[in-house]
Design a protein around this motif. Sequence first.
Motif, short mmCIF file in Angstrom:
data_model
loop_
_atom_site.label_atom_id
_atom_site.label_comp_id
_atom_site.label_asym_id
_atom_site.label_seq_id
_atom_site.Cartn_x
_atom_site.Cartn_y
_atom_site.Cartn_z
N UNK A 180 0.76 -1.24 0.00
CA UNK A 180 0.03 -0.12 -0.04
C UNK A 180 0.83 1.26 -0.02
N UNK A 181 2.13 1.20 0.79
CA UNK A 181 2.99 2.30 0.65
C UNK A 181 3.34 2.73 -0.60
N UNK A 182 3.65 1.58 -1.42
CA UNK A 182 4.28 1.81 -2.62
C UNK A 182 3.29 2.48 -3.55
N UNK A 183 2.05 2.13 -3.39
CA UNK A 183 1.08 2.53 -4.27
C UNK A 183 0.80 4.11 -4.03
N UNK A 184 0.74 4.31 -2.54
CA UNK A 184 0.52 5.64 -2.08
C UNK A 184 1.46 6.53 -2.66
N UNK A 185 2.88 6.25 -2.49
CA UNK A 185 3.78 7.19 -3.19
C UNK A 185 3.69 7.18 -4.75
N UNK A 186 3.21 6.15 -5.13
CA UNK A 186 3.11 6.41 -6.68
C UNK A 186 1.87 7.40 -6.88
N UNK A 187 0.94 7.17 -6.16
CA UNK A 187 -0.16 8.42 -6.30
C UNK A 187 0.18 9.77 -6.01
N UNK A 188 1.19 9.84 -5.09
CA UNK A 188 1.59 11.32 -5.09
C UNK A 188 2.91 11.75 -5.95
N UNK A 189 3.22 11.04 -6.84
CA UNK A 189 4.11 11.30 -7.90
C UNK A 189 5.56 10.96 -7.38
N UNK A 190 5.57 9.99 -6.60
CA UNK A 190 6.99 9.48 -6.31
C UNK A 190 6.98 8.01 -6.49
N UNK A 191 6.86 7.56 -7.80
CA UNK A 191 7.09 5.90 -7.91
C UNK A 191 8.25 5.50 -7.34
N UNK A 192 7.92 4.22 -6.89
CA UNK A 192 8.95 3.36 -6.13
C UNK A 192 10.28 2.92 -7.15
N UNK A 193 10.04 2.91 -8.36
CA UNK A 193 11.08 2.43 -9.27
C UNK A 193 11.93 3.76 -9.34
N UNK A 194 11.59 4.97 -9.36
CA UNK A 194 12.39 6.10 -9.40
C UNK A 194 12.93 6.82 -8.11
N UNK A 195 11.86 6.42 -7.01
CA UNK A 195 12.28 7.26 -5.75
C UNK A 195 12.21 6.02 -4.72
N UNK A 196 13.17 5.60 -4.47
CA UNK A 196 13.22 4.45 -3.59
C UNK A 196 12.57 4.76 -2.15
N UNK A 197 11.70 3.81 -1.75
CA UNK A 197 11.06 4.10 -0.34
C UNK A 197 12.09 4.17 0.71
N UNK A 198 13.32 3.52 0.42
CA UNK A 198 14.24 3.40 1.37
C UNK A 198 15.04 4.74 1.60
N UNK A 199 14.76 5.96 0.91
CA UNK A 199 15.52 6.98 1.01
C UNK A 199 14.97 7.83 2.44
N UNK A 200 15.86 8.76 2.59
CA UNK A 200 15.67 9.42 3.88
C UNK A 200 15.04 10.91 3.59
N UNK A 201 14.48 11.58 4.49
CA UNK A 201 13.73 12.88 4.05
C UNK A 201 14.85 13.79 3.36
N UNK A 202 16.24 13.99 3.97
CA UNK A 202 17.17 14.85 3.76
C UNK A 202 17.55 14.58 2.22
N UNK A 203 17.26 13.27 1.68
CA UNK A 203 17.71 13.16 0.48
C UNK A 203 16.63 13.62 -0.78
N UNK A 204 15.47 14.11 -0.29
CA UNK A 204 14.57 14.56 -1.16
C UNK A 204 14.31 16.23 -1.10
N UNK A 205 13.98 16.66 -2.26
CA UNK A 205 13.83 18.26 -2.32
C UNK A 205 12.76 18.66 -1.57
N UNK A 206 12.26 20.06 -1.34
CA UNK A 206 11.09 20.46 -0.53
C UNK A 206 9.97 19.95 -0.99
#
Lengths: 288, 547
Positions: free
Chosen positions: B127-153
């Motif tokens: 479900x988490x992967x689906x959700x991240x996909x919904x908000x435009x962070x698909x798991x293929x490109x934005x690994x859910x293993x990232x930490x907040x500081x590795x993302x832009x605002x």
Amino acid sequence: MSLIKARLSAVKDLAGRSLHSMSFVIGGTIFALVGLMAFVSFFWTPYPVDVLDIPAKLQSPSAAHWLGTDHFGRDILSMIMVGAQNSIAVAIVAVGIGLFIGVPLGLAAAVRRGMADEFLMRFNDLVFAFPALLSAVMITAIFGPGAVNAIIAIGIFNIPVFARVARGAALSLMTREFILAARVAGKSRTRITVEHILPNIANLLIVQGTIQFSLGILAEAGLSYVGLGAQPPDPSWGRMLFDAQTMIGLAPHIALFPGMAIIISVLGLNLLGDGLRDLLDPKLQRRS
Amino acid sequence: MKKPLLSIRDFHLDIGSAPIIKGISLDLHPGEIFGLVGESGSGKSLTAFSAMKLLPHAASPRGEIVFDGQNVLDLDDKQMCGLRGRQMGMVFQEPMTALNPVKTIGNQVSEGIRWHLGIDAQNADKRMRKLLGMVGLPAERFSPGRYPHELSGGQRQRVVIAMAIALKPRLLIADEPTTALDVTIQAQILTLLKDIVKKQKMALLLISHDLAVVADMADRIGIMRDGAIVETGSTARLFETMKHPYSLNLREASTHVPVRKTKPVLSAQSKVPPLLSVQNLVCEYKLQRKKLFAARPVVKAVNSVSFNIYPGQSLGLVGESGCGKSTLARALLALEPPSDGHVDFMGQPLTHARPDDLIKIRRDLQVVFQDPFGSFNPRRRARWLVGEPLGLLGKEISKAEKQDRIVDVLDAVGLSHNDLDKFPHEFSGGQRQRLAIARALVTGPKLVVADEAVSALDVSIRAQILDLLVALREKLGISYLFISHDLSVVRAITDEVMVMNAGKIVEQGPTGDVFDHPKHPYTRLLVSAAPNLQQALKRRRKKERQT
């Protein structure tokens, strides 16, 4: 007129808030009592501390000797009172050395940055790596034991502490816009440091000073205990503990009272430091 | 009529003995977006927190907040925990502080799912992967293993939204969700929120200070002031029939354009030599060493920038955060030496100027910073603070003259001589910015650099400061370099504008031309993303007519 009024109301506000801070009140009271004790001992002590009265040795606390007597028959209360002079004097001068050498060094490092910063702070690390006891042993080895050398040793130990606090606080202030504005106003780095940075880190330095003061008392006691502080016949809390050590089974009170004097004054100063931190923290200050 | 999902009835909130919210009522239906607008201190955020019963210490609420048939104020903490997250989701203003920096984003999104639904890690992960996909962070490109500081605002805010909608709550509360973001990112996040609300048939309570954003998003609007809703209604109609003086004032201030009497000064027509001339300016920053003996990597914050400012001209510099505009300002003020290039001020070289020359230059070149809280030493009084740059004049004028100048300049910015002995914290945000302007003007400069000078102010205050800046320019004939991320502000007070992106100036020209007919793709993007009240209202009206 309005200026004086504003100052007055600020002082009143601080005084009003200080009563709400329990640790400030308790710590302040304890420290005031210790100070008063040291002050009174300049003019009067129940008994002279440099007169031995061997027949009266190792007496338990009584109406004549409130805290009893030691193995030479001296009055322990009197010795603690005079010892407080020594402890406070050592701590004040040692904190003074730390403040007057450490703060300028820390500020210089923060303002200059680059190599100067690197050099000063690494030197600080080096000094910091030596415990006060070790530097006292070294100084004593060169100049011989004594209260002055204890002061120098503890003072040197304080320098890197204040340098670090001053540098850290100054660095975070340097990025503030009012510092940039002062630079645009053509002020030199020295003037900016004195006019803008110093008043804004004063809070931190006062709090740190209180805590270093208590550590100074503790360090002085430690140094006298190993015989590197004040020399006989000047009484000092640390040496009283040392003297009591061999007789602890016979008369525990002669170790108990100087020990308590150390603990209570250190505790009082730490409480005072905590209280001051709460009081001077701008985040907790009431908006008027 | 359907029953509302959230119904606030005559809600009061006191903190200590101070009344903060004074009897507000509003209804929110499923699938509806309600916009709560107001300036800082109006109580809009506390209203939102109250709906989730996240109340500050010593708060005493009265009245009713009915969510789905139960009064939230009567529920205990345990019952509220079941509602929060499950039925009500929240999007916060500052995505960096809303996320836990030591947990991966995937972990933070799935945490709520597992906690509330009690499902196993594998399903939660799906479900988490689906959700991240919904908000435009698909798991293929934005690994859910990232930490907040590795993302832009913007990406972080997407994660916060994913967390808020993880359990398909029926009510979503967004408290200034885009205020901390750049305009282009803001547009993306707002579109995302709108889509999600529509698809999931959620109700959205949107809180913002920005009328244009709210007009674009919300079906109905409530305008808040001093803990009360002064006016409410469906968006398009509310703007047409606005009656309350505060709403009218707010609307006017949001689109405020100061009246200018003088003609714009255009570079192409100027016959005098430029006041400030910048040629091929480069500012580089050295980053941390990656390897012990390798050279430190270098970032070009300002990359070969050239422009002129003519006497009396007001030049704008727009760009998003991190584009190098503040670095450029610092180089122009000789606060940081540039890596390459020249800056000439009144025919004199400013880069590598000797200290004596720099003092002469600084009399004519002053600055107003963004933060009205940070730009004054909190331990000095207004008299000292405003008079600080007078040190640049040395002994040329007497002490009495200096005092006169301080009083005059305070008068010019609309403060009185009674304010001389006040400390900065005794002034309001707007007054402090007036004080900052006074400080910049006290030496009688020819050029004032205003670095985001109105960005931290509420709209009504902003309008006043803009008026003041324009009036001062006309009275004193000074030039401005006006740096801002806000296109509407730049449009209101500049003659010409430069658009900056990634250290370079991509487009430059008369303000109206650049914004109305942008040529560079980045300018076009910026202009289209900027919230625009008029256009938002036009769209709204059309929509309301259809239904």
